[in-house]
Design a protein around this motif. Structure first.
Motif, mmCIF file in Angstrom:
data_model
loop_
_atom_site.group_PDB
_atom_site.id
_atom_site.type_symbol
_atom_site.label_atom_id
_atom_site.label_comp_id
_atom_site.label_asym_id
_atom_site.label_seq_id
_atom_site.Cartn_x
_atom_site.Cartn_y
_atom_site.Cartn_z
ATOM 1 N N ASP A 80 0.871 -1.673 0.234
ATOM 2 C CA ASP A 80 0.155 0.169 0.205
ATOM 3 C C ASP A 80 0.590 1.545 -0.024
ATOM 4 O OD1 ASP A 80 0.977 -0.641 2.102
ATOM 5 O OD2 ASP A 80 -0.636 -0.656 3.206
ATOM 6 N N ILE A 82 3.283 2.402 -2.728
ATOM 7 C CA ILE A 82 3.744 2.555 -3.983
ATOM 8 C C ILE A 82 2.551 2.646 -4.902
ATOM 9 C CG2 ILE A 82 4.386 -0.069 -4.263
ATOM 10 C CD1 ILE A 82 7.183 1.225 -4.999
ATOM 11 N N THR A 83 3.041 3.697 -5.497
ATOM 12 C CA THR A 83 2.547 3.287 -7.095
ATOM 13 C C THR A 83 2.917 4.092 -7.889
ATOM 14 O OG1 THR A 83 0.325 4.548 -7.899
ATOM 15 C CG2 THR A 83 1.833 6.143 -6.571
ATOM 16 N N ASN A 93 2.129 -2.765 -13.543
ATOM 17 C CA ASN A 93 1.018 -1.819 -13.351
ATOM 18 C C ASN A 93 -0.109 -3.065 -12.843
ATOM 19 O OD1 ASN A 93 -0.547 0.765 -12.986
ATOM 20 N ND2 ASN A 93 -1.453 -0.756 -14.124
ATOM 21 N N THR A 97 -1.879 -3.973 -9.594
ATOM 22 C CA THR A 97 -3.366 -4.449 -9.672
ATOM 23 C C THR A 97 -3.613 -5.192 -8.675
ATOM 24 O OG1 THR A 97 -3.672 -3.884 -11.887
ATOM 25 C CG2 THR A 97 -4.004 -2.333 -10.323
ATOM 26 N N ALA A 303 6.196 7.021 -4.038
ATOM 27 C CA ALA A 303 5.864 6.517 -2.926
ATOM 28 C C ALA A 303 3.981 7.721 -3.193
ATOM 29 C CB ALA A 303 6.106 7.737 -1.544
ATOM 30 N N THR A 304 2.832 6.825 -2.460
ATOM 31 C CA THR A 304 1.295 7.212 -2.244
ATOM 32 C C THR A 304 1.649 8.425 -1.144
ATOM 33 O OG1 THR A 304 0.904 5.660 -0.911
ATOM 34 C CG2 THR A 304 0.929 4.913 -3.189
ATOM 35 N N ASN A 305 0.208 8.796 -1.252
ATOM 36 C CA ASN A 305 0.456 10.206 -0.127
ATOM 37 C C ASN A 305 -0.001 9.480 0.674
ATOM 38 O OD1 ASN A 305 0.351 11.965 -2.000
ATOM 39 N ND2 ASN A 305 -1.865 11.717 -2.572
ATOM 40 N N TYR A 306 -0.623 8.208 0.727
ATOM 41 C CA TYR A 306 -0.656 7.443 2.337
ATOM 42 C C TYR A 306 0.517 7.348 3.060
ATOM 43 C CZ TYR A 306 -1.110 3.181 5.310
ATOM 44 O OH TYR A 306 -1.026 2.027 6.180
ATOM 45 N N ASN A 336 6.153 13.267 -3.199
ATOM 46 C CA ASN A 336 6.964 11.694 -3.098
ATOM 47 C C ASN A 336 7.749 11.287 -3.487
ATOM 48 O OD1 ASN A 336 4.678 12.699 -1.568
ATOM 49 N ND2 ASN A 336 2.982 11.681 -2.819
#
Length: 444
Positions: A80, A82-83, A93, A97, A303-306, A336
């Motif tokens: 949760d 990384i994007t 990708n 997913t 990095a994700t905003n999380y 990020n």
């Protein structure tokens, strides 16, 4: 038509590899030596073991991803934190997913088996040197075999956690007759072999190679204990995991780097610090692949905003109060950017020609948190909290991330521990395996 395998010592990478000739006449290679001529001296064993380590840094043939890149991708993409960036591939990708087909290039394991085969080659052929070199002792031979068997165990541990059932091959592919399609072996059987290899290594490997930097870049007794602790946790063997961690802790050889202004530079930029147990050694001659992954206009991941919002959190009343592992540690907060492998003097990047941040396998913080995890499962919550808070104190972890669980609340302690591991090892290829290990334990 006779085929003959020719073993070649690649000077550039000190890797042992094989090739077969399918012509009517088999000639000696001009740039190498045959197997019969190779396994003659202890220096050749040392060269072969060095080659096994070199293969961890990059594919000798230059046709596959480096192993640390796989380790990062397998350990992070399904988590949760990384994007995808502008350069993310379709296969990457799809993994993020959970849309993975057998054709996905990240679902192959050939790069891992290449190094496993190098290790198998040493195991198969190094013992014959005892007959040829009277300066080689059994103790020295056993120590080299311990290194490659521990390396083999570590690589199989990655495979079994990522794919579960995988082919278990313990003999080298050293002739055309060895080429065969292998059936998968159950994950439990692979784990049994991992434990056997690590037990052998534990009994035969050295404590030190005589130089600090070498001790960080080669597998030592302490590395083996860290590997055993990791495997024991995966197998729910908590007493054994705690004992393996205690061996490292009680040695007095390691400690947490002080969380001051020089923390990032000492631990990540320079590397080989007192906190390090085992890290893969990139340098100016062998750059890592992380700069292009994170720091170019075609960066593949951010990095994700999380990560900053919830993993580390932000003190909105005092911008000088922050968890050092977040801003300027794992993340450059302005965009990020994943900072650990490409950062220099925050917020300035390294340049690509000095992209040789090491890949951490184990460091002392991991030992402390693995010990805490084992203690939680052994219903020793107060002791576990002491280790967790030791790590948090070094990092100036913020009050907002202190879940303050009761020592008797095993679920609350576990949540706290897993969240702390996310903060401590962000983007070090551990997150997915941490989540999976604990989900597996609870049959989620």
């Amino acid at each position: 038509m006779k085929k003959k395998l020719l073993y070649i010592v690649l000077v550039s990478a000190t890797i042992i590899t094989g090739t077969s000739c399918n012509k009517w006449l088999t000639l000696q290679p001009q740039d190498g030596i045959t197997r019969q001529e190779f396994w003659e001296t202890k220096e050749q064993i040392q060269s072969a073991v060095t080659g096994c380590y070199a293969s961890l840094l990059a594919d000798p043939a230059g046709t596959d991803r480096p192993l640390p890149e796989y380790m990062f991708l397998w350990g992070e993409l399904r988590s949760d934190m990384i994007t995808g960036g502008f350069g993310v591939t379709n296969d990457e990708n799809d993994l993020m997913t959970a849309n993975v087909l057998p054709t996905n290039t990240l679902a192959k394991w050939s790069a891992v088996y290449k190094t496993i085969n190098y290790c198998n080659t040493v195991v198969d052929f190094a013992p014959q040197v005892l007959n040829n070199d009277n300066t080689l002792t059994q103790t020295q031979l056993n120590a080299w075999l311990a290194e490659v068997r521990a390396m083999r165990a570590w690589l199989y541990f990655y495979l079994v956690r990522t794919f579960r059932d995988v082919p278990l091959k313990l003999k080298s592919t050293s002739s055309d007759l060895d080429l065969q399609q292998l059936a998968k072996t159950s994950g439990d059987s692979v784990l049994m072999q991992i434990n056997a290899d690590l037990a052998y290594a534990d009994s035969n490997i050295v404590f030190s190679y005589g130089a600090s930097a070498t001790d960080k870049g080669r597998i030592t007794k302490y590395t083996v204990k860290a590997m055993q602790a990791d495997v024991f946790l995966w197998q729910d063997k908590y007493t054994e995991a705690a004992a393996a961690c205690d061996f490292v802790i009680n040695s007095g050889k390691f400690g947490l780097i002080k969380g001051d202004g020089g923390w990032f530079n000492t631990l990540y930029y320079t590397g080989n610090s007192n906190e390090s147990i085992f890290e893969l050694q990139y340098d100016a001659q062998r750059l890592n692949s992380f700069y292009t992954m994170f720091a170019t206009n075609k960066q593949r991941f951010i990095a994700t905003n999380y990560v900053m919002d919830q993993v580390y959190t932000i003190d909105l009343t005092n911008d000088q109060n922050y968890d050092i592992r977040g801003q300027g540690g794992a993340v450059r907060t302005s965009d990020n950017l994943i900072w650990k492998y490409v950062g220099f003097n925050y917020p300035s990047l390294r340049t690509q020609d000095i992209s040789y941040a090491h890949w951490f396998v184990y460091r002392y913080a991991d030992i402390l948190l693995m010990k805490a995890e084992a203690l939680i499962q052994l219903n020793r919550g107060s002791e576990a909290l002491a280790y967790i808070y030791q790590v948090r104190k070094r990092a100036n972890a913020l009050v907002a991330t202190d879940l303050n669980p009761s020592p008797a609340d095993k679920n609350g302690l576990t949540d706290f521990l897993i969240a702390e591991r996310a903060r401590e090892f962000a983007f070090e290829g551990k997150r997915w395996f941490d989540v999976l290990r604990n989900s597996k334990r609870n049959s989620f």
